[in-house]
Each structure stands twice: as C-alpha cells, then as structure tokens.
Write a protein that holds these residues in place. Sequence first.
Motif, mmCIF file in Angstrom:
data_model
loop_
_atom_site.group_PDB
_atom_site.id
_atom_site.type_symbol
_atom_site.label_atom_id
_atom_site.label_comp_id
_atom_site.label_asym_id
_atom_site.label_seq_id
_atom_site.Cartn_x
_atom_site.Cartn_y
_atom_site.Cartn_z
ATOM 1 N N PHE A 1 0.822 -1.201 0.000
ATOM 2 C CA PHE A 1 0.000 0.000 0.000
ATOM 3 C C PHE A 1 0.863 1.261 0.000
ATOM 4 N N PHE A 2 1.955 1.250 0.770
ATOM 5 C CA PHE A 2 2.806 2.437 0.922
ATOM 6 C C PHE A 2 3.748 2.662 -0.255
ATOM 7 N N ILE A 3 3.777 1.744 -1.209
ATOM 8 C CA ILE A 3 4.621 1.934 -2.388
ATOM 9 C C ILE A 3 4.248 3.214 -3.127
ATOM 10 N N TRP A 4 2.954 3.569 -3.106
ATOM 11 C CA TRP A 4 2.482 4.728 -3.858
ATOM 12 C C TRP A 4 2.426 6.004 -3.030
ATOM 13 N N PHE A 5 2.761 5.923 -1.751
ATOM 14 C CA PHE A 5 2.675 7.102 -0.899
ATOM 15 C C PHE A 5 3.972 7.904 -0.956
ATOM 16 N N PRO A 6 3.910 9.227 -0.697
ATOM 17 C CA PRO A 6 5.129 10.040 -0.677
ATOM 18 C C PRO A 6 6.147 9.462 0.304
ATOM 19 N N SER A 7 7.400 9.467 -0.106
ATOM 20 C CA SER A 7 8.437 8.846 0.727
ATOM 21 C C SER A 7 8.592 9.560 2.065
ATOM 22 N N GLY A 8 8.305 10.868 2.110
ATOM 23 C CA GLY A 8 8.376 11.579 3.374
ATOM 24 C C GLY A 8 7.374 11.042 4.379
ATOM 25 N N LEU A 9 6.175 10.700 3.900
ATOM 26 C CA LEU A 9 5.153 10.136 4.779
ATOM 27 C C LEU A 9 5.527 8.735 5.251
ATOM 28 N N VAL A 10 6.074 7.922 4.343
ATOM 29 C CA VAL A 10 6.487 6.567 4.723
ATOM 30 C C VAL A 10 7.660 6.639 5.701
ATOM 31 N N LEU A 11 8.560 7.601 5.490
ATOM 32 C CA LEU A 11 9.668 7.791 6.428
ATOM 33 C C LEU A 11 9.147 8.082 7.826
ATOM 34 N N TYR A 12 8.125 8.922 7.892
ATOM 35 C CA TYR A 12 7.526 9.242 9.191
ATOM 36 C C TYR A 12 6.962 7.990 9.868
ATOM 37 N N TRP A 13 6.206 7.158 9.121
ATOM 38 C CA TRP A 13 5.616 5.955 9.695
ATOM 39 C C TRP A 13 6.692 4.961 10.117
ATOM 40 N N LEU A 14 7.754 4.847 9.308
ATOM 41 C CA LEU A 14 8.845 3.928 9.650
ATOM 42 C C LEU A 14 9.526 4.351 10.943
ATOM 43 N N VAL A 15 9.885 5.628 11.040
ATOM 44 C CA VAL A 15 10.539 6.120 12.252
ATOM 45 C C VAL A 15 9.611 5.968 13.451
ATOM 46 N N SER A 16 8.315 6.237 13.239
ATOM 47 C CA SER A 16 7.347 6.088 14.326
ATOM 48 C C SER A 16 7.297 4.648 14.815
ATOM 49 N N ASN A 17 7.330 3.682 13.881
ATOM 50 C CA ASN A 17 7.327 2.272 14.269
ATOM 51 C C ASN A 17 8.596 1.893 15.024
ATOM 52 N N LEU A 18 9.748 2.379 14.569
ATOM 53 C CA LEU A 18 11.005 2.061 15.236
ATOM 54 C C LEU A 18 11.030 2.620 16.656
ATOM 55 N N ILE A 19 10.506 3.834 16.808
ATOM 56 C CA ILE A 19 10.432 4.417 18.154
ATOM 57 C C ILE A 19 9.461 3.617 19.022
ATOM 58 N N SER A 20 8.341 3.204 18.428
ATOM 59 C CA SER A 20 7.375 2.386 19.171
ATOM 60 C C SER A 20 8.005 1.079 19.622
ATOM 61 N N LEU A 21 8.820 0.460 18.766
ATOM 62 C CA LEU A 21 9.508 -0.766 19.142
ATOM 63 C C LEU A 21 10.417 -0.538 20.346
ATOM 64 N N ALA A 22 11.179 0.554 20.295
ATOM 65 C CA ALA A 22 12.075 0.864 21.416
ATOM 66 C C ALA A 22 11.281 1.120 22.696
ATOM 67 N N GLN A 23 10.161 1.825 22.558
ATOM 68 C CA GLN A 23 9.344 2.107 23.739
ATOM 69 C C GLN A 23 8.719 0.830 24.288
ATOM 70 N N MET A 24 8.280 -0.051 23.409
ATOM 71 C CA MET A 24 7.692 -1.317 23.855
ATOM 72 C C MET A 24 8.710 -2.148 24.623
ATOM 73 N N LEU A 25 9.942 -2.248 24.104
ATOM 74 C CA LEU A 25 10.985 -3.016 24.778
ATOM 75 C C LEU A 25 11.271 -2.424 26.159
ATOM 76 N N TYR A 26 11.332 -1.108 26.205
ATOM 77 C CA TYR A 26 11.622 -0.442 27.471
ATOM 78 C C TYR A 26 10.488 -0.657 28.483
ATOM 79 N N ILE A 27 9.246 -0.503 28.042
ATOM 80 C CA ILE A 27 8.086 -0.647 28.928
ATOM 81 C C ILE A 27 7.947 -2.088 29.398
ATOM 82 N N TYR A 28 8.081 -3.040 28.463
ATOM 83 C CA TYR A 28 7.933 -4.449 28.830
ATOM 84 C C TYR A 28 9.045 -4.916 29.760
#
Length: 551
Positions: free
Chosen positions: A511-538
């Motif tokens: 789905f994200f293949i057609w989206f602006p790369s700036g928007l996909v970059l935002y979602w990717l970074v958001s996911n990576l931060i969420s992963l770090a936060q999940m590891l820290y919280i758990y």
Amino acid sequence: MDSQRSILILALAFVSFLLWQQWHKDYGQEPVTSQPQAEQLDSSGELQLSADEFGTQPVATSPAVGPASSQHEQIVRVETDVLQVEISTRGGDIVGLKLSEYELTKDSQTPYVMMRRQTGFNYIAESGLIGQHGPDARSGNRPVYHTNQLNFTLASDQQELVVPLHYEYQGLQIEKRFIFRPGQYDVSVEYHLNNTSDEVRVIQNYQHLRQTIDGGKDSSFFMPIYRGAAYGTASDRYKKYSFKDMQKSNLSIPTQGGWAAMLEHYFVAAWVPNQQVDNLIYSRYHQGQGLIGASGPMLQLQPGEQTVIATIFYAGPKVQDNLAELANGLDLTVDYGFLWFISQPLFWLLTLIQGFVGNWGVAIILITIVVKGVMYPLTKIQYESMAKMRNLKPKIEDLQARYKDDRQKLGPAMMELYRKEKVNPMGGCLPLLLQMPIFLALYWVFVESVELRHAPFMLWLQDLSAPDPWFILPVLFGASMFMMQKLTPMTVTDPMQRKLMMWMPVAFSVFFIWFPSGLVLYWLVSNLISLAQMLYIYRGMEKKGLHSRKA
C-alpha cells in the motif's frame, strides 16, 4: 476484542483507508457535466458576464472579451527572479505564467507552468473596468492597450519593476500598471485613471481567474492532483468551491475585502481586491470553462478627477506566511482539513527544526521523535494495558471454554474477571484515539506542504514528495510492523483473523509503495520508536513481575 494489538492494527488500516478516500475526494478531478447557462460565449470563445451579475446595476453593459479590432494583440513578456509572465495587450490579461524557482519535474530544469493559453486548455487571469464608461463593458470588443516595449526584466539591483499599459476611452485616460518586486509572487495591478472629459465617468473594476475544467494535468489513482476554486469572505475565511459546485450554481457573495483563488495542490493563483471596501465574490461556468473572481464598488469620477484602483494578483507556491499577509484566510489554501489547528503548530515546529538541520528528511525524523516523546505517557498506558490483557489470556480462554454454549453468561463473567484483576479491556484504545488526531495532522502536513516538494533527503531519496523509487522504505516499514507483531503475540484464536494479522505488514508495504516517501519515512521512524518504547516498557514490567512475553 481479545487483543489490543489487533485494535491498533485494524485502526491503522481503517484510518489509512479513510485518509486515502478523503484525499481522493478532495484532490481527485471532478467529472465534467454540461449544463445550460444564461451566459454566452462570443465568437472568440471568451466567457461573457452580464453587468448586473457583477453588481453594477443599473448599468446594462458587460465585461466583454471579443475578437480583434483594428488593433493587433501583442504579448508583453516580463521576467523576475521568480516569475516569467506573459501579458496580453488585449485587456491586459495574464495569459502565461511560469515559476522559475520550481521545476516542472525533479531535475528537469523546466520551470513549473501555472498559467497558459493553448489549444484545448486555458488558464488565465483576466481583469478590467466595466460600468457605464468602462472600456471592458463594450460587447464583443475589449480594449487593446499600447505599450512602448514588449520585454521587461527585473534587474538584480532593482527593487521594483513597473510594466505600464495605456488606453483612452471616452475621455478617460487609463494606465494599467503591473508592479513586480524581487523574490515576490504577488503582483500589484493598478489602474491610474484620469477623467479628462467634462462629464462624470462611472466605472467599476473586476478581476477573475478562468480555467478549462476538463483539461490540465493528469491525475493518478494514488497521487490525485487537486484542481478547484476557493474563496474567502469576511464571515467565512476559507471555503472550497469545486468545479462541480461551480457547474451547479453561481456564486454571488457581497463582502468587505475577500479573495478568490484557484488551487492545484502545492500552488495557488488568487485575486485579492482592496480589503477596505465592499466587493462581490462571483463565479460562472459555461461549456467547460469555469471562473471565479471579485468585483469592486462602483466609482464616479468627476471631470478632472484622478484616482487609483489597486488589487493584488498572486501566483505561486502555498507559502503560508506570505499568503497570510495578503488576505485573511488565504493561508488556509494550505488545506489541513478539520485538524488545521493541530497541523499548523506541527508545521511550525517542522520548519523550525529544518531551519537548524537544513534537511527536510532529518526534520521529519526529529519531529517524529519529539511527537512520540511527548505522547510517551499515553503510549505507556496503552502497552501496559495490552500486556495485562495478554497475561489474562489463560483465564479468558478458560471462561470461553466454560461458557462456550452460553454467550449471555460469558459477558458478565468476563467483566467480573476484568474487575477482579483491575484491568480495563479498553485501556489500550483510549490512548490510541487520543494519539490519532496528531498522527492525522502530521499526515496532512506532509501531504500539503510545498516545502517538501522535490526536497531531497539522502542517498536514493531525492524527492520526499514522491514515492520511494526503490521501495526500500515500504519494505522496511513492513519489517518494522512484523517485528512489532512478534513483540506482542496475537491472542486471537480465529484462524482467519490470525492470517489477516500475519499478512497485514505485507499489505501495508504494498500500500505504501504509492505514498510520498516523506510520509512513509515518518511511519517507519514512528514504528522504530514504538519498538524501542515497547521493549523499554515491557522490560520494566518484567522486573515487576507484571509481564510475560510468553503469555
């Protein structure tokens, strides 16, 4: 639902669908349908408007764009550091305009074309004088101005370039001036009038944008391009008026000040009349042509009297600060939707960060870190609730097995379990709902901001407004989503739902293949931060014995 993680993924899917649906609705090209109108086209194909529709009663004439008279039309070419403009001596209309600082396509070296007059498609800015003694009111014959030169260039050390056009009609001496300034996309359009006759002269100025509705740029399924009108009044700062609306009815709105514009995603052309007088915002449609504009008040010039009528014409990028200075609400053409009050501060923060780092991609990463950091307390509540729900999985499965044939008893038993264990089954939803407006607001910032158009990031990403040419970001996003799923195992037991969740990262990557790369970059970074936060919280919950990844 058994899994708060499922809620998160489904919410993301649903919101993304709504975003695309709304984007397509707002920016997709409208279908063109023919409809009878009272206005008529003259032999040159120009749109006629009756004077009473301009609010000029009791004058019975109309602004006319007619065939050539004994004088021949010429094109005056003007070049500044940011604009390349073509002005027709017939009526003094702007019939061509290019933006020197914006490329048509990335690295094309071809300036972006906003306005043009060509076979099958016209997009021009018309203006003139109507009323009882207005030269543009003559049916079928607009004035042909004369000028001493056809080429003007704003020098590097020049603060102002004046392009004068001259015409005389019934003792009314008219000098139509276009005033250009360095680095500015707004052009002052002035009428210097001198009544040399021995009678009162009654005139009224008008200005509008006219565009062929069924022509212009191509649109695609995932990257539709918006073309449509908008206007602002004293009571309504910003109002979209699509070409479809234009075909259904004519605008006729009296207001103090106001403005009228046509939009095409990152760029806007607008007429801004005198903001201190009463004007009329109007629109018309006929045979594939639509226009929107404004007319000023009726003026009476006594014999020997001189006056100046001034308006502003803007054609260029949607730079919010510049537009806000021209007219109230014109900056809202950078359309962030109903969350504009969140998007505007986020855009301010994004530009502030970019001013320090000098790279829009780095700015996107940093603003994502800031936003995720601010929302960390909500994120912690969300993940802790998800973990507690997962720890209850064995007891929930036991209740489901015990009451599998009695759904009426299962519900109260589940609620009693939640109460006893002090777990809120919806505890992960509320934080998600509170975060969602910020995610959506950032989405519109990335989609609407002209500053990201053709903005490079690094390596293969040289245009953050375009899709990733190598699909690397969408693949990384899918991988990060898959890792988040692994970190929070699904508790659903239905095989179909499990397969759906398993394939969700793949679906989003495609789905994200057609989206602006700036928007996909935002979602990717958001996911990576969420992963770090999940590891820290758990990890913190495991130390307290409140969380088990194997639950």
